[in-house]
Design a protein around this motif. Structure first.
Motif, PDB file in Angstrom:
ATOM      1  N   ALA A 292       0.759  -0.001 -14.073  1.00 17.54           N
ATOM      2  CA  ALA A 292      -0.397   0.902 -13.959  1.00 17.54           C
ATOM      3  C   ALA A 292      -1.572   0.201 -13.288  1.00 17.54           C
ATOM      4  O   ALA A 292      -2.301   0.802 -12.483  1.00 17.54           O
ATOM      5  CB  ALA A 292      -0.798   1.414 -15.343  1.00 17.54           C
ATOM      6  N   GLY A 293      -1.756  -1.089 -13.609  1.00 20.47           N
ATOM      7  CA  GLY A 293      -2.838  -1.851 -12.991  1.00 20.47           C
ATOM      8  C   GLY A 293      -2.681  -1.970 -11.491  1.00 20.47           C
ATOM      9  O   GLY A 293      -3.635  -1.784 -10.722  1.00 20.47           O
ATOM     10  N   TYR A 294      -1.461  -2.270 -11.051  1.00 22.06           N
ATOM     11  CA  TYR A 294      -1.199  -2.374  -9.603  1.00 22.06           C
ATOM     12  C   TYR A 294      -1.332  -1.015  -8.921  1.00 22.06           C
ATOM     13  O   TYR A 294      -1.876  -0.919  -7.809  1.00 22.06           O
ATOM     14  CB  TYR A 294       0.195  -2.951  -9.358  1.00 22.06           C
ATOM     15  CG  TYR A 294       0.257  -4.464  -9.507  1.00 22.06           C
ATOM     16  CD1 TYR A 294      -0.416  -5.294  -8.612  1.00 22.06           C
ATOM     17  CD2 TYR A 294       0.977  -5.056 -10.534  1.00 22.06           C
ATOM     18  CE1 TYR A 294      -0.372  -6.670  -8.731  1.00 22.06           C
ATOM     19  CE2 TYR A 294       1.028  -6.444 -10.668  1.00 22.06           C
ATOM     20  CZ  TYR A 294       0.356  -7.245  -9.769  1.00 22.06           C
ATOM     21  OH  TYR A 294       0.393  -8.618  -9.898  1.00 22.06           O
ATOM     22  N   CYS A 295      -0.826   0.039  -9.565  1.00 21.42           N
ATOM     23  CA  CYS A 295      -0.938   1.385  -8.978  1.00 21.42           C
ATOM     24  C   CYS A 295      -2.397   1.798  -8.839  1.00 21.42           C
ATOM     25  O   CYS A 295      -2.792   2.423  -7.848  1.00 21.42           O
ATOM     26  CB  CYS A 295      -0.185   2.399  -9.839  1.00 21.42           C
ATOM     27  SG  CYS A 295       1.617   2.289  -9.709  1.00 21.42           S
ATOM     28  N   GLU A 296      -3.199   1.447  -9.842  1.00 25.35           N
ATOM     29  CA  GLU A 296      -4.621   1.792  -9.804  1.00 25.35           C
ATOM     30  C   GLU A 296      -5.306   1.167  -8.594  1.00 25.35           C
ATOM     31  O   GLU A 296      -6.230   1.754  -8.018  1.00 25.35           O
ATOM     32  CB  GLU A 296      -5.286   1.323 -11.096  1.00 25.35           C
ATOM     33  CG  GLU A 296      -6.731   1.742 -11.262  1.00 25.35           C
ATOM     34  CD  GLU A 296      -6.904   3.234 -11.465  1.00 25.35           C
ATOM     35  OE1 GLU A 296      -7.982   3.740 -11.105  1.00 25.35           O
ATOM     36  OE2 GLU A 296      -5.972   3.882 -11.972  1.00 25.35           O
ATOM     37  N   LYS A 297      -4.851  -0.020  -8.220  1.00 26.40           N
ATOM     38  CA  LYS A 297      -5.426  -0.722  -7.059  1.00 26.40           C
ATOM     39  C   LYS A 297      -4.753  -0.323  -5.745  1.00 26.40           C
ATOM     40  O   LYS A 297      -5.105  -0.845  -4.680  1.00 26.40           O
ATOM     41  CB  LYS A 297      -5.290  -2.235  -7.252  1.00 26.40           C
ATOM     42  CG  LYS A 297      -6.156  -2.807  -8.365  1.00 26.40           C
ATOM     43  CD  LYS A 297      -7.616  -2.812  -7.967  1.00 26.40           C
ATOM     44  CE  LYS A 297      -8.478  -3.479  -9.017  1.00 26.40           C
ATOM     45  NZ  LYS A 297      -9.905  -3.442  -8.650  1.00 26.40           N
ATOM     46  N   GLY A 298      -3.755   0.552  -5.836  1.00 29.13           N
ATOM     47  CA  GLY A 298      -3.042   0.955  -4.624  1.00 29.13           C
ATOM     48  C   GLY A 298      -2.023  -0.065  -4.158  1.00 29.13           C
ATOM     49  O   GLY A 298      -1.495   0.035  -3.036  1.00 29.13           O
ATOM     50  N   LEU A 299      -1.704  -1.049  -4.997  1.00 30.94           N
ATOM     51  CA  LEU A 299      -0.734  -2.099  -4.639  1.00 30.94           C
ATOM     52  C   LEU A 299       0.645  -1.667  -5.117  1.00 30.94           C
ATOM     53  O   LEU A 299       1.223  -2.210  -6.072  1.00 30.94           O
ATOM     54  CB  LEU A 299      -1.152  -3.429  -5.271  1.00 30.94           C
ATOM     55  CG  LEU A 299      -2.558  -3.920  -4.892  1.00 30.94           C
ATOM     56  CD1 LEU A 299      -2.957  -5.131  -5.726  1.00 30.94           C
ATOM     57  CD2 LEU A 299      -2.597  -4.264  -3.403  1.00 30.94           C
TER      58      LEU A 299
END
Length: 532
Positions: A292-299
């Motif tokens: 979720a953290g990576y998705c939030e950053k668009g990564l």
């Protein structure tokens, strides 16, 4: 409430911002986890627990206490009722001390006193403390926290938290208590989101050689995260490590969440990889939090790699894993990739749920691909997954965005069949659809239906209506919308007001334009002054 002297033992309370003074997290310090219970850490810097000697009851007090105690152990409540007029805090306290080995009787008597106290001071902080010691010694934490909540929520004394700690401290030896009583106080503050008081309690506990257990620390961190206090949560975790309070997997998952929410994804992945060495097994929550953290950053590529790490570590991605990835791809308008994730999800026998379908339907609807959105809707129906208002709102929005209001009306009828009630988003989409067809009057009718239904339009809905009226050169209608905005306390943009007033003037309605400007300026609802 009585005030209890600290007798010079109290050090100055340290505010919760004091956690900032501790260094960076040291994962290695979390090795050798201990049993989860309140810690007693006595050292030469620890303040001795004060011992208070209390006067023994004599004369009438002693007679009353003995008689009341006799009635109490015989459960003769009728005779006790006759004695209620003679209760005071000294007598209540000594009765509670006599029956403290029986926590059930202690709680019954305490509650009886609450109902029958004829003197305001019959139940003092001191008497409350004795009951709290009795309950926590017997591990009746829910009952103890209920009493603590009542004290803390009904008291209006700013010094109440400090007085309560003192009351517990000075009755500690007298009740032969355990550190659990302070642990319960700390946890109660955490659950009540009284962060400053929780931190003060933690610091005071340390001064007397007590430390809360990991579950109470987790409750505090969880409450901090719930309020977005990521920085304080990380500082508190550092203090936990410094005090050698061993975390558990839940603690570390929250730390990973802190790192993700503060943009320190590299630290999050580092902690995840270090969990095994520290004696903890990462869970799906650990990985899903990072994804979720990576998705939030668009990564999204990094998020996908974390998903692949799960299988290598003996874990299978679950519905939350796939839903998080699908949401990330949809948000970045990578709908083909989102559909591929959906395909893989089915291939590994992870059943899609309502969140999965709603995310995909909304993603395709936002991009105007009603055909694909409808395919997912049909699949949802075929699999017997119950639709909710979000499902239909996504479909209605997609159709209205393309001015396909008749097809949208079909789904509005479906709402009735599903016993679903249109909400603000439903009405806003339908209003937009009519405005896209330049049916501003019909859009305004829908607005009135929206208000009658108890739904609240937002600024965007009003702007869509005004734009439609202006395109139709119906500036009277636009002015009517402006007045509705004022009536509902929605801020007005001066450029929009100028556009409407200029339109009125061009149609020879100078007086109406002037009156509108004067009305809006008088009510101070325009974001900047208007000129003529």
């Amino acid at each position: 409430m009585i005030r209890i002297s600290t007798c010079g033992h109290r050090r100055m309370c340290v505010r919760y911002s004091s956690f900032a003074s501790y260094g960076e997290l040291d994962p290695s310090s979390s090795a050798n986890p201990t049993v989860s219970k309140p810690h007693v850490s006595r050292n030469r810097n620890t303040i001795p627990i004060p011992h208070r000697s209390n006067p023994e009851p004599k004369g009438q007090d002693l007679d009353f206490i003995n008689v009341a105690h006799s009635h109490l152990i015989q459960s003769d409540w009728d005779k006790l009722n006759n004695l209620s007029h003679h209760l005071d805090s000294f007598r209540v306290k000594n009765i509670l001390l006599k029956i403290q080995k029986d926590y059930v009787l202690s709680l019954e008597f305490f509650n009886w006193v609450k109902q029958h106290q004829n003197h305001p001071g019959s139940l003092s902080l001191e008497t409350h403390s004795i009951v709290l010691h009795t309950l926590t010694k017997n591990r009746k934490f829910k009952s103890a926290e209920s009493i603590l909540r009542e004290i803390l929520l009904t008291g209006d004394d700013v010094d109440l938290p400090a007085k309560l700690f003192d009351a517990l401290l000075y009755s500690y030896r007298e009740c032969d208590s355990t550190p659990r009583v302070f642990d319960s106080l700390f946890k109660a503050f955490a659950h009540l989101k009284k962060f400053r008081n929780a931190t003060d309690t933690f610091m005071q506990m340390k001064e007397y050689g007590f430390l809360p257990n990991v579950e109470s620390c987790n409750a505090y961190m969880s409450s901090l995260l719930g309020q977005g206090r990521v920085d304080i949560a990380l500082r508190f975790y550092r203090e936990m490590r410094r005090c050698k309070i061993s975390p558990n997997t839940y603690t570390l998952n929250m730390v990973i969440s802190c790192y993700c929410r503060s943009g320190k994804l590299d630290k999050g992945i580092e902690l995840l990889q270090d969990m095994g060495r520290l004696g903890f097994r990462a869970t799906n929550v650990s990985y899903n939090t990072l994804i979720a953290g990576y998705c939030e950053k668009g990564l999204l590529n990094s998020a996908w790699k974390v998903k692949n790490m799960m299988g290598k570590n003996g874990l299978q991605p679950d519905v939350v894993t796939f839903n998080t990835l699908i949401h990330g791809f949809c948000r970045d308008v990578k709908l083909k990739e989102a559909s591929k994730v959906f395909g893989e999800m089915k291939a590994v026998n992870v059943a899609p749920n309502i969140v999965t379908y709603n995310t995909l339907i909304n993603g395709y609807s936002q991009q105007g691909d009603h055909e694909m959105a409808y395919r997912f809707y049909e699949d949802m129906v075929f699999k017997g997954i119950k639709r909710d208002i979000l499902t239909y709102n996504a479909l209605i929005f997609g159709l209205c965005k393309q001015a396909k209001t008749k097809k949208a009306a079909h789904f509005v009828k479906e709402l009735d069949k599903e016993n679903l009630v249109p909400n603000s988003s439903t009405f806003s989409a339908l209003i937009m659809g009519q405005c896209m067809r330049r049916n501003a009057d019909r859009g305004f009718e829908l607005y009135r239906s929206m208000i009658r239904s108890g739904c609240h339009p937002n600024e965007e809905t009003f702007n869509v209506l005004i734009s439609a009226f202006c395109q139709n050169e119906d500036f009277d209608g636009a002015a009517q919308v402006l007045r509705e905005m004022v009536r509902r306390s929605v801020p007005l943009d001066s450029r929009t007001v100028h556009q409407v007033c200029n339109g009125l003037e061009h149609q020879g309605k100078d007086q109406l334009a002037k009156e509108l400007i004067q009305e809006l300026e008088a009510k101070k609802f325009v974001q900047e002054p208007l000129g003529h």
